[in-house]
Design a protein around this motif. Structure first.
Motif, PDB file in Angstrom:
ATOM      1  N   TRP A  97      -1.906  19.746  67.691  1.00 38.49           N
ATOM      2  CA  TRP A  97      -0.021  20.401  68.649  1.00 38.49           C
ATOM      3  C   TRP A  97      -0.045  19.551  69.785  1.00 38.49           C
ATOM      4  O   TRP A  97      -0.743  19.281  70.785  1.00 38.49           O
ATOM      5  CB  TRP A  97       0.798  21.355  67.962  1.00 38.49           C
ATOM      6  CG  TRP A  97       0.865  22.259  67.165  1.00 38.49           C
ATOM      7  CD1 TRP A  97       0.105  22.735  66.470  1.00 38.49           C
ATOM      8  CD2 TRP A  97       1.767  21.542  65.425  1.00 38.49           C
ATOM      9  NE1 TRP A  97       0.732  22.489  65.002  1.00 38.49           N
ATOM     10  CE2 TRP A  97       2.002  21.957  64.400  1.00 38.49           C
ATOM     11  CE3 TRP A  97       2.540  20.485  65.606  1.00 38.49           C
ATOM     12  CZ2 TRP A  97       2.531  21.601  63.248  1.00 38.49           C
ATOM     13  CZ3 TRP A  97       3.149  20.224  64.688  1.00 38.49           C
ATOM     14  CH2 TRP A  97       3.082  20.779  64.100  1.00 38.49           C
ATOM     15  N   HIS A  98       0.916  18.179  70.213  1.00 40.19           N
ATOM     16  CA  HIS A  98       1.287  17.787  71.357  1.00 40.19           C
ATOM     17  C   HIS A  98       2.590  16.850  71.547  1.00 40.19           C
ATOM     18  O   HIS A  98       2.518  16.783  70.638  1.00 40.19           O
ATOM     19  CB  HIS A  98      -0.274  17.327  71.564  1.00 40.19           C
ATOM     20  CG  HIS A  98      -0.718  15.920  71.664  1.00 40.19           C
ATOM     21  ND1 HIS A  98      -0.621  16.134  70.041  1.00 40.19           N
ATOM     22  CD2 HIS A  98      -0.521  14.515  71.102  1.00 40.19           C
ATOM     23  CE1 HIS A  98      -1.297  14.924  69.360  1.00 40.19           C
ATOM     24  NE2 HIS A  98      -0.794  14.093  70.194  1.00 40.19           N
ATOM     25  N   SER A 152      -7.646  23.128  76.339  1.00 39.86           N
ATOM     26  CA  SER A 152      -7.113  22.973  75.444  1.00 39.86           C
ATOM     27  C   SER A 152      -9.086  22.662  74.370  1.00 39.86           C
ATOM     28  O   SER A 152      -9.884  22.282  74.509  1.00 39.86           O
ATOM     29  CB  SER A 152      -7.145  21.363  75.317  1.00 39.86           C
ATOM     30  OG  SER A 152      -6.816  20.434  74.095  1.00 39.86           O
ATOM     31  N   ASN A 189       2.573  21.802  75.833  1.00 43.65           N
ATOM     32  CA  ASN A 189       1.679  21.034  75.386  1.00 43.65           C
ATOM     33  C   ASN A 189       0.312  21.453  75.411  1.00 43.65           C
ATOM     34  O   ASN A 189      -0.193  21.619  76.506  1.00 43.65           O
ATOM     35  CB  ASN A 189       1.745  19.469  76.235  1.00 43.65           C
ATOM     36  CG  ASN A 189       0.638  18.394  75.210  1.00 43.65           C
ATOM     37  OD1 ASN A 189       0.401  18.937  74.411  1.00 43.65           O
ATOM     38  ND2 ASN A 189       1.126  17.553  76.137  1.00 43.65           N
ATOM     39  N   PRO A 190      -0.550  21.996  74.273  1.00 47.15           N
ATOM     40  CA  PRO A 190      -1.311  22.728  74.559  1.00 47.15           C
ATOM     41  C   PRO A 190      -2.319  22.004  74.897  1.00 47.15           C
ATOM     42  O   PRO A 190      -3.213  22.447  75.465  1.00 47.15           O
ATOM     43  CB  PRO A 190      -1.996  23.479  73.491  1.00 47.15           C
ATOM     44  CG  PRO A 190      -0.725  22.797  73.059  1.00 47.15           C
ATOM     45  CD  PRO A 190       0.079  22.243  73.532  1.00 47.15           C
ATOM     46  N   ASP A 205       0.529  30.671  74.110  1.00 46.53           N
ATOM     47  CA  ASP A 205      -0.007  30.842  72.887  1.00 46.53           C
ATOM     48  C   ASP A 205       1.679  31.616  71.739  1.00 46.53           C
ATOM     49  O   ASP A 205       1.788  30.459  70.118  1.00 46.53           O
ATOM     50  CB  ASP A 205      -1.342  31.744  72.785  1.00 46.53           C
ATOM     51  CG  ASP A 205      -2.145  30.825  73.218  1.00 46.53           C
ATOM     52  OD1 ASP A 205      -2.374  29.940  73.309  1.00 46.53           O
ATOM     53  OD2 ASP A 205      -3.636  31.489  73.289  1.00 46.53           O
ATOM     54  N   LEU A 227       3.855  27.915  71.246  1.00 48.54           N
ATOM     55  CA  LEU A 227       3.553  27.611  70.221  1.00 48.54           C
ATOM     56  C   LEU A 227       3.692  28.352  68.474  1.00 48.54           C
ATOM     57  O   LEU A 227       3.841  27.769  67.815  1.00 48.54           O
ATOM     58  CB  LEU A 227       1.819  27.096  70.695  1.00 48.54           C
ATOM     59  CG  LEU A 227       1.599  26.168  69.778  1.00 48.54           C
ATOM     60  CD1 LEU A 227       2.193  24.884  70.111  1.00 48.54           C
ATOM     61  CD2 LEU A 227      -0.312  25.941  70.784  1.00 48.54           C
ATOM     62  N   GLU A 228       2.933  29.379  68.245  1.00 46.34           N
ATOM     63  CA  GLU A 228       2.682  30.303  67.296  1.00 46.34           C
ATOM     64  C   GLU A 228       4.339  30.121  66.794  1.00 46.34           C
ATOM     65  O   GLU A 228       4.606  29.211  65.820  1.00 46.34           O
ATOM     66  CB  GLU A 228       2.026  31.593  67.085  1.00 46.34           C
ATOM     67  CG  GLU A 228       2.216  31.981  66.187  1.00 46.34           C
ATOM     68  CD  GLU A 228       1.467  33.471  66.407  1.00 46.34           C
ATOM     69  OE1 GLU A 228       1.559  33.796  64.842  1.00 46.34           O
ATOM     70  OE2 GLU A 228       1.051  34.158  67.004  1.00 46.34           O
ATOM     71  N   THR A 281       5.678  26.103  66.103  1.00 46.69           N
ATOM     72  CA  THR A 281       5.073  25.054  64.451  1.00 46.69           C
ATOM     73  C   THR A 281       5.058  26.507  63.845  1.00 46.69           C
ATOM     74  O   THR A 281       4.371  25.580  62.778  1.00 46.69           O
ATOM     75  CB  THR A 281       3.279  25.021  65.240  1.00 46.69           C
ATOM     76  OG1 THR A 281       2.501  26.039  65.784  1.00 46.69           O
ATOM     77  CG2 THR A 281       3.846  24.395  66.411  1.00 46.69           C
ATOM     78  N   LEU A 292       6.863  18.593  68.785  1.00 44.23           N
ATOM     79  CA  LEU A 292       6.227  18.440  68.906  1.00 44.23           C
ATOM     80  C   LEU A 292       5.499  17.740  67.440  1.00 44.23           C
ATOM     81  O   LEU A 292       6.051  17.352  66.701  1.00 44.23           O
ATOM     82  CB  LEU A 292       4.983  19.837  69.185  1.00 44.23           C
ATOM     83  CG  LEU A 292       4.796  20.410  70.297  1.00 44.23           C
ATOM     84  CD1 LEU A 292       4.060  21.869  69.980  1.00 44.23           C
ATOM     85  CD2 LEU A 292       4.613  19.721  71.456  1.00 44.23           C
TER      86      LEU A 292
END
Length: 282
Positions: free
Chosen positions: A105-106, A167, A205-206, A225, A228-229, A232, A256
């Motif tokens: 993911w980014h 990353s 952006n991880p 984190d 992001l979890e 997404t 993303l």
């Protein structure tokens, strides 16, 4: 020109529309251009079917949506049209490992002071199956955050670099000329307001974020984190199954994305890529 939604009915977001009946290699009227730009802001992902574009034709076509952005890693530039880069599963790292572009993911080039507002890909060669691109709607994800989390991330600023030391995905090294042109680090807000829609999004952006300004990594990394979890989760996603001739353009300001390397690597996956100039995130 026909425009039809790709998101399933009842979804919590409206990511993705299919555009048919258009030939991007031919001139387009002002009314149609304006319509496509409105739909782009509303839905984030445009899938324009059945195109057959040479590099310079693609370059002209995407100018419907803005001015071209100079991509960072010039090793992937097409020699006869350097503003267009290619994505290919046939490239390898110096140690021989296969390089699969777009994994993880980014959002593209967030390590720029003015990250590109959009990325466009045109399918030239595809594997028989697999290699889908997934998109996560970060505006819908922000809207669904608990108020406590919204207050927690308000005003936080992330440090974006070319390659985050945290990353899992490793990028191809920049050529020397690129290293001189690309900033060492830039600061962007974690809560971003879209300059056209006015909607707020989670902007992370991880692959690029090295940390959060003023926070210890022991606090910053778990927070990233967690975001992001949440963002997404499948309910915020649109998954694009590629067809030959697809031109897909998406909004980096509120999405993303990631490519899937779940296909037979003896088959070629090759796409043209163009990015469009953006503004300073705020």
């Amino acid at each position: 020109m026909e425009i039809n939604p790709l998101t399933k009915p009842g979804a919590c977001h409206r990511t993705g529309v299919e555009v048919s009946g258009v030939k991007l290699s031919q001139p387009m009227g002002a009314e149609d251009k304006a319509r496509l730009n409105r739909v782009f802001v509303e839905h984030g992902v445009l899938v324009i079917r059945d195109q057959k574009l040479a590099p310079r034709e693609m370059l002209e076509a995407v100018k419907i949506f803005g001015s071209v952005f100079q991509q960072h890693n010039t090793r992937f530039a097409l020699p006869d049209c350097p503003q267009i880069h290619y994505l290919s599963n046939q490239d390898r790292f110096p140690d021989g490992r296969r390089y699969v572009p777009g994994e993880g993911w980014h959002t593209d080039h967030s390590n720029d002071s003015r990250p590109p507002k959009a990325t466009a890909l045109h399918a030239v060669a595809l594997p028989e199956r697999g290699g889908d691109t997934q998109f996560a709607n970060m505006a819908a994800a922000y809207e669904a955050l608990p108020q406590q989390t919204k207050r927690r991330i308000a005003g936080l600023v992330a440090i974006h670099v070319y390659q985050s030391s945290h990353s899992a995905r490793k990028l191809m090294a920049l050529p020397q000329a690129g290293m001189e042109r690309v900033p060492n680090a830039v600061l962007h807000p974690i809560t971003r307001t879209h300059p056209e829609s006015g909607k707020k999004s989670i902007y992370i952006n991880p692959i690029r974020i090295e940390g959060i300004l003023g926070l210890d990594h022991r606090e910053a990394l778990p927070l990233l984190d967690e975001l992001l979890e949440h963002a997404t989760a499948e309910r915020f996603q649109y998954r694009h199954v590629w067809r030959p001739g697809d031109l897909v353009i998406w909004d980096n300001r509120c999405l993303l994305h990631k490519a899937n390397g779940d296909y037979d690597m003896s088959e070629t996956r090759y796409l043209y890529r163009v990015m469009l100039q953006g503004d300073v995130p705020c």
